[in-house]
Design a protein around this motif. Structure first.
Motif, PDB file in Angstrom:
ATOM      1  N   LEU A   1       0.939  -1.342  -0.102  1.00  0.00           N
ATOM      2  CA  LEU A   1       0.416  -0.346   0.197  1.00  0.00           C
ATOM      3  C   LEU A   1       0.284   1.091  -0.378  1.00  0.00           C
ATOM      4  CD1 LEU A   1      -2.711  -0.867   2.818  1.00  0.00           C
ATOM      5  CD2 LEU A   1      -3.400  -1.068  -0.121  1.00  0.00           C
ATOM      6  N   PHE A   2       0.716   2.195  -0.747  1.00  0.00           N
ATOM      7  CA  PHE A   2       1.293   3.308  -0.869  1.00  0.00           C
ATOM      8  C   PHE A   2       0.435   3.825  -0.710  1.00  0.00           C
ATOM      9  CE2 PHE A   2       1.947   1.156  -4.190  1.00  0.00           C
ATOM     10  CZ  PHE A   2       4.095   0.979  -4.785  1.00  0.00           C
ATOM     11  N   VAL A   3       1.291   5.343   0.553  1.00  0.00           N
ATOM     12  CA  VAL A   3       0.775   6.343   1.161  1.00  0.00           C
ATOM     13  C   VAL A   3       1.052   7.852   0.665  1.00  0.00           C
ATOM     14  CG1 VAL A   3       0.410   7.055   4.420  1.00  0.00           C
ATOM     15  CG2 VAL A   3       0.339   4.386   3.431  1.00  0.00           C
ATOM     16  N   HIS A   4       0.125   8.665   0.469  1.00  0.00           N
ATOM     17  CA  HIS A   4       0.598   9.911   0.417  1.00  0.00           C
ATOM     18  C   HIS A   4       0.443  10.707   1.174  1.00  0.00           C
ATOM     19  CE1 HIS A   4       3.238   8.543  -2.826  1.00  0.00           C
ATOM     20  NE2 HIS A   4       2.271   7.980  -3.093  1.00  0.00           N
ATOM     21  N   PRO A   5       1.026  12.007   2.327  1.00  0.00           N
ATOM     22  CA  PRO A   5       0.582  13.023   2.594  1.00  0.00           C
ATOM     23  C   PRO A   5      -0.852  14.014   2.079  1.00  0.00           C
ATOM     24  CG  PRO A   5       2.605  12.710   3.022  1.00  0.00           C
ATOM     25  CD  PRO A   5       2.366  11.963   1.943  1.00  0.00           C
TER      26      PRO A   5
END
Length: 246
Positions: A51-55
């Motif tokens: 899973l890719f998480v970005h602010p």
């Protein structure tokens, strides 16, 4: 309270942004939402990929992240990794489109709320008819939220649908059982691509049984509907017949 906000319409939903800003005045708010629309994805979770998480850029004081997964993934990541401390309540939505009757089985919004309950955190699933005025929806929900007793009014999940009406025109609050609905007609073949048929979902809306005080009819009549839900799926087994074996 420490609130986790999620949805299935995506991190860029204006109503999610507005809801986060409204709640952040009096509560600690964390937002975790998909990086794109995940409507009608149901209760899927990601198992075979990272899973890719970005602010995400949200109102001051709101920690917000977009993720590459599903609404249920958002809840799990939010509760286990991203929220600062224990979460008191998960709010899933506001959803663009009502979630009533049998549509709950497909809804990513409701699935996210059920995932929170499975993890031991109470949750609210919030929806309104497609095309509803998003700012008015948030304002109506904030008013409703102040009337709820989170300890006594429900045990696991509260499914809420708010009509697209000014506050003064809403007839009231109604505890409503789930209605019944069926999507109508076969998939429609409209074209071929490279010689292969392409099918589209049925264009006719779901069939509902008119009349009564279920959630679908009550929403159409101008009521805010409140339906308690749980994640246990089993039916009663008492009184069932004994089955022979060999």
């Amino acid at each position: 309270m420490n609130l986790l906000l999620v949805n299935d319409d995506g991190i860029y939903s204006p109503s999610l942004y507005a809801l986060a800003g409204a709640f952040s005045r009096n509560h600690a708010v964390t937002v975790v939402a998909p990086d794109g629309n995940r409507s009608a994805i149901g209760h899927g979770i990601t198992l075979q990929a990272p899973l890719f998480v970005h602010p995400a850029d949200y109102p001051k004081g709101v920690g917000a992240w977009s993720i590459s997964g599903t609404p249920a993934d958002c809840v799990r990541l939010g509760l286990l990794n991203l929220a600062p401390g224990s979460v008191d309540l998960v709010i899933s939505g506001p959803n663009r489109g009502e979630n009533t009757a049998s549509d709950l089985l497909y809804s990513g919004t409701v699935a996210a709320a059920l995932e929170a309950a499975m993890m031991g955190v109470k949750s609210i699933a919030l929806s309104a008819p497609a095309g509803a005025d998003e700012q008015r929806l948030v304002e109506n929900f904030i008013c409703l939220f102040g009337l709820l007793d989170l300890e006594k009014d429900f045990d696991q999940v509260l499914n809420i649908n708010i009509p697209d009406l000014p506050l003064t025109e809403i007839k009231g609050l109604r505890w409503a059982a789930l209605g019944d609905s069926r999507w109508q007609g076969p998939y429609e073949q409209r074209e071929k691509v490279n010689g292969q048929p392409v099918y589209y979902p049925p264009s006719r809306p779901p069939m509902h049984t008119p009349g009564g005080a279920d959630d679908w009819n009550s929403l159409k009549d101008g009521y805010i509907t409140l339906t308690p839900l749980g994640y246990h799926l089993e039916q009663p087994i008492e009184g069932r017949r004994a089955l022979p074996w060999q």
